[in-house]
Design a protein around this motif. Structure first.
Motif, PDB file in Angstrom:
ATOM      1  N   ASN A 160       0.815  -1.212   0.000  1.00 19.49           N
ATOM      2  CA  ASN A 160       0.000   0.000   0.000  1.00 19.49           C
ATOM      3  C   ASN A 160       0.852   1.267   0.000  1.00 19.49           C
ATOM      4  N   PHE A 161       1.789   1.350   0.943  1.00 19.11           N
ATOM      5  CA  PHE A 161       2.550   2.589   1.115  1.00 19.11           C
ATOM      6  C   PHE A 161       3.357   2.938  -0.127  1.00 19.11           C
ATOM      7  N   LEU A 197       6.643   4.830  -9.833  1.00 23.33           N
ATOM      8  CA  LEU A 197       6.933   3.475 -10.314  1.00 23.33           C
ATOM      9  C   LEU A 197       8.231   2.899  -9.756  1.00 23.33           C
ATOM     10  N   PRO A 198       9.348   3.648  -9.729  1.00 23.17           N
ATOM     11  CA  PRO A 198      10.580   3.067  -9.169  1.00 23.17           C
ATOM     12  C   PRO A 198      10.423   2.586  -7.735  1.00 23.17           C
ATOM     13  N   SER A 199       9.700   3.362  -6.908  1.00 22.06           N
ATOM     14  CA  SER A 199       9.482   2.948  -5.521  1.00 22.06           C
ATOM     15  C   SER A 199       8.626   1.695  -5.448  1.00 22.06           C
ATOM     16  N   ALA A 200       7.606   1.628  -6.296  1.00 18.33           N
ATOM     17  CA  ALA A 200       6.724   0.461  -6.299  1.00 18.33           C
ATOM     18  C   ALA A 200       7.477  -0.797  -6.722  1.00 18.33           C
ATOM     19  N   SER A 203      10.200  -1.704  -3.997  1.00 16.80           N
ATOM     20  CA  SER A 203       9.616  -2.324  -2.797  1.00 16.80           C
ATOM     21  C   SER A 203       9.192  -3.754  -3.070  1.00 16.80           C
ATOM     22  N   LEU A 204       8.722  -4.034  -4.291  1.00 21.91           N
ATOM     23  CA  LEU A 204       8.351  -5.401  -4.668  1.00 21.91           C
ATOM     24  C   LEU A 204       9.571  -6.317  -4.623  1.00 21.91           C
ATOM     25  N   MET A 205      10.693  -5.847  -5.136  1.00 20.20           N
ATOM     26  CA  MET A 205      11.914  -6.651  -5.154  1.00 20.20           C
ATOM     27  C   MET A 205      12.471  -6.854  -3.746  1.00 20.20           C
ATOM     28  N   ILE A 206      12.459  -5.800  -2.947  1.00 18.40           N
ATOM     29  CA  ILE A 206      12.991  -5.899  -1.581  1.00 18.40           C
ATOM     30  C   ILE A 206      12.148  -6.849  -0.740  1.00 18.40           C
TER      31      ILE A 206
END
Length: 228
Positions: A160-161, A197-200, A203-206
């Motif tokens: 979400n965040f 998009l980069p943050s999304a 965060s998916l990869m992390i």
């Protein structure tokens, strides 16, 4: 000289809560008394209270969700979720949580508020992740179970965040644009949401790395149990 009488509402709220009186009644009384002391007309006070309630009406949805989830759990929601995962051959805690995380990001990008800790994580995602982690091994220890629950809660936070600004009409994005416009920076919404998009993706990869490590740790513990 500063007029401190309008602060009487703070005193009323403090005394009311200390005496364990009805919280809603105490707050309404404090608001009305504060308005009267500040020489606001009764009709204007009612208008302010009504406007505040209307602006924050969505908060009542959170209150209504809790008893609804409680009723569903009472009639076996968690057990059904566990049975569903138990029937999937290659299910694992990491795959369950990554699936939810990806779904959360996609629905956020579409402007849909799918989940949340009380409505999705506790009754559905966490039980499904626990059931997947227990497939083909002895029951989880209390420490392992708490770790899976924590990771389930983290999937909601990461989902979400770090993706709520992917939707062009989200409140957070509009707030940022308003602040930038007020300070003389003209930025288009179509450009702003692309920068989320980069943050999304990051965060998916992390989170995927964390989930993969957690799965490896659970499998290693299961192997050690079998050897004993």
């Amino acid at each position: 000289m500063i007029d401190l009488w309008p602060l009487i509402g703070v005193v009323i709220i403090t005394l009311g809560l200390a005496l364990r009186l009805n919280t809603l009644l105490v707050i309404l009384t404090a608001g009305v008394v504060t308005g009267l002391v500040a020489q606001i007309s009764p009709m204007e006070i009612l208008s302010i209270l009504g406007e505040s309630f209307t602006n924050n009406r969505y908060m009542s949805l959170f209150i209504l969700v809790l008893p609804m989830i409680g009723v569903l759990e009472r009639f076996g929601l968690r057990e059904r979720a566990e049975q569903l995962i138990g029937a999937i051959k290659n299910a694992s805690a990491a795959r369950v949580l990554m699936s939810y995380l990806l779904l959360r990001k996609i629905t956020n990008a579409m402007g849909l508020n799918l989940g949340g800790h009380p409505s999705m994580i506790r009754p559905l995602v966490a039980p499904m992740a626990e059931a997947a982690a227990e497939k083909g091994r002895q029951p989880l220890t209390d420490d392992e179970r708490q770790r899976v629950k924590a990771l389930s809660a983290a999937s909601e936070n990461f989902g979400n965040f770090f993706s709520q600004l992917l939707f062009i009409g989200t409140g957070g994005l509009l707030l940022i644009k308003g602040v930038l416009d007020d300070n003389g920076f003209a930025v288009k919404l179509e450009d702003m949401y692309l920068w989320a998009l980069p943050s999304a993706i990051g965060s998916l990869m992390i989170f995927g790395l964390f989930a993969w490590r957690a799965d490896r740790r659970l499998k290693r513990a299961a192997t050690q149990q079998e050897q004993k």
